[in-house]
Design a protein around this motif. Sequence first.
Motif, PDB file in Angstrom:
ATOM      1  N   LEU A  67       1.092  -1.375   0.214  1.00 46.21           N
ATOM      2  CA  LEU A  67      -0.040   0.005  -0.103  1.00 46.21           C
ATOM      3  C   LEU A  67       0.831   1.217   0.095  1.00 46.21           C
ATOM      4  N   ALA A  68       1.404   1.680   0.713  1.00 53.14           N
ATOM      5  CA  ALA A  68       2.500   2.527   0.626  1.00 53.14           C
ATOM      6  C   ALA A  68       3.650   2.715  -0.679  1.00 53.14           C
ATOM      7  N   ALA A  69       3.709   1.449  -1.231  1.00 58.41           N
ATOM      8  CA  ALA A  69       4.549   1.914  -2.223  1.00 58.41           C
ATOM      9  C   ALA A  69       3.620   1.981  -3.516  1.00 58.41           C
ATOM     10  N   LEU A  70       2.043   1.860  -3.050  1.00 60.23           N
ATOM     11  CA  LEU A  70       1.662   2.611  -4.127  1.00 60.23           C
ATOM     12  C   LEU A  70       1.106   3.896  -3.862  1.00 60.23           C
ATOM     13  N   SER A  71       1.009   4.135  -3.123  1.00 59.79           N
ATOM     14  CA  SER A  71       0.655   5.609  -2.140  1.00 59.79           C
ATOM     15  C   SER A  71       0.950   6.566  -2.369  1.00 59.79           C
ATOM     16  N   GLY A  72       2.620   6.196  -2.236  1.00 60.21           N
ATOM     17  CA  GLY A  72       3.593   6.932  -2.674  1.00 60.21           C
ATOM     18  C   GLY A  72       4.040   7.758  -4.076  1.00 60.21           C
ATOM     19  N   ILE A  73       3.462   6.481  -5.128  1.00 60.97           N
ATOM     20  CA  ILE A  73       2.991   7.349  -6.471  1.00 60.97           C
ATOM     21  C   ILE A  73       2.685   9.155  -6.776  1.00 60.97           C
ATOM     22  N   ALA A  74       0.983   9.120  -5.686  1.00 57.11           N
ATOM     23  CA  ALA A  74       0.632   9.726  -5.516  1.00 57.11           C
ATOM     24  C   ALA A  74       0.761  11.315  -4.308  1.00 57.11           C
ATOM     25  N   ASP A  75       1.018  10.465  -3.425  1.00 55.14           N
ATOM     26  CA  ASP A  75       1.333  11.322  -2.205  1.00 55.14           C
ATOM     27  C   ASP A  75       1.688  11.040  -0.561  1.00 55.14           C
ATOM     28  N   VAL A  76       2.932  11.424   0.026  1.00 54.45           N
ATOM     29  CA  VAL A  76       4.041  10.889   0.391  1.00 54.45           C
ATOM     30  C   VAL A  76       3.329  11.329   1.827  1.00 54.45           C
ATOM     31  N   ASP A  77       2.467  12.083   1.577  1.00 54.73           N
ATOM     32  CA  ASP A  77       1.958  12.758   2.847  1.00 54.73           C
ATOM     33  C   ASP A  77       0.635  11.698   4.033  1.00 54.73           C
TER      34      ASP A  77
END
Length: 430
Positions: free
Chosen positions: A347-357
Amino acid sequence: MYELGTVELIQRLSIALAIGLLIGLERGWNTRDEHEGERAAGLRTHGLAALLGGVWGAIAEHFGGGGAIALAIAFALFGAVIGFFRYRETVRLNTFGATTLVAVLLAFALGAFAVVGDQQAAAAAAVATTTLLALKQLLHGWVQRLTWPELRSGLLLLAMSFILPPVLPDHPIDRWGAINPFELWLLTVLIGVLSFAGYVAVKIVGYRRGVAVAGMAGGLASSTAATVAMSRLVADYPRQVNVLTAGAIFANAVMGPRVLTVLGLVNGDLAMRLAAPLIAIGLVYTLGGALLMMRRASDGAGANETLAIRNPLDLPAVLKFSALLATVMVLSRIATRFAGSKGVFALAALSGIADVDAISLALARQGVGEIGLESAAVAILLAIVSNTIVKAGIGWFIGGWAMGLRFTLVSVLALGAGVAALMTAPAFGL
């Protein structure tokens, strides 16, 4: 009613006089070119006004309730006299302005308050008054540059901070216990404040003051947006590839401290665990940007371009981030419940594509308790790696191979330093 001792009364009157002199110093310096007798109030007048207020305050304390009425009458009469002199001054100069009149009345009032009330509060108010008076040019210039969307965004931020939170439910409302509307909105406000601060910094600094400063300010608002902006400039001005790539790198240099700030406000333990890697990433990015700056081309093309960052407090942007954060929090809770740390890593790898916060806040708020401190730290670093890969791709496809190669090289070194710091940090007690 209480009686002031002689020593305390002299002390309070001294503070009253100091308050007046402080305000009068700024007013006197501002009108220093005018001849004696041509200004309504200067250094001495403000000092005497505050001392007069202090004396009337002492009188009010001596006579109790009747003294308070006498103090109010004295203030009104004093205001009328000063207002008359200020009126004559504006007629002679053919100008309008009530600042000097308000400043003298504040000197009188704060002088009285220093005697009858809190001395520290009176002194603090005097400092605030003098600061506002001294920042006239800066404040007027800022208001002239302020646009309606920016003013609307500021009002939106105030509404987000003070009006909406009290009416939101302060308990989970979903079946997984992941979404607390009150806490979700506070986290949204937190990111909004940090992003808007970066946006304002870009507006104040601008590109002309230096790509490095503008890049760092843009990184506070959105490191991805700043990278896109610099990449477009590289495409238009390829001879400036070193300095513009450095601007994109500096924008990413503040990403680590930004994430660390967010974590520190939400989960201090997780912030301490990630302090070493995030600081290491920021330092390597900063060093890489500085080295590229030293190799800047002599061609000044592009020096007048503007680093354009979208206003992060537009209502659609706020609602989109809030929706993204809520989605990530729900998915994070589901992933930790059914797939453990491996699910959170994906999930972190996928969500990091759009936003880190969003993933950082979700893990800081609820993920640590589910998968542990170490796994949460690794997941946030994975999100940063994913986000960095996206920005490297932006550099390659928009800025060209020259920018992409430079940005990728520095990013690999920065992320490598972060991973190394994460692995060795426990040896230092973090």
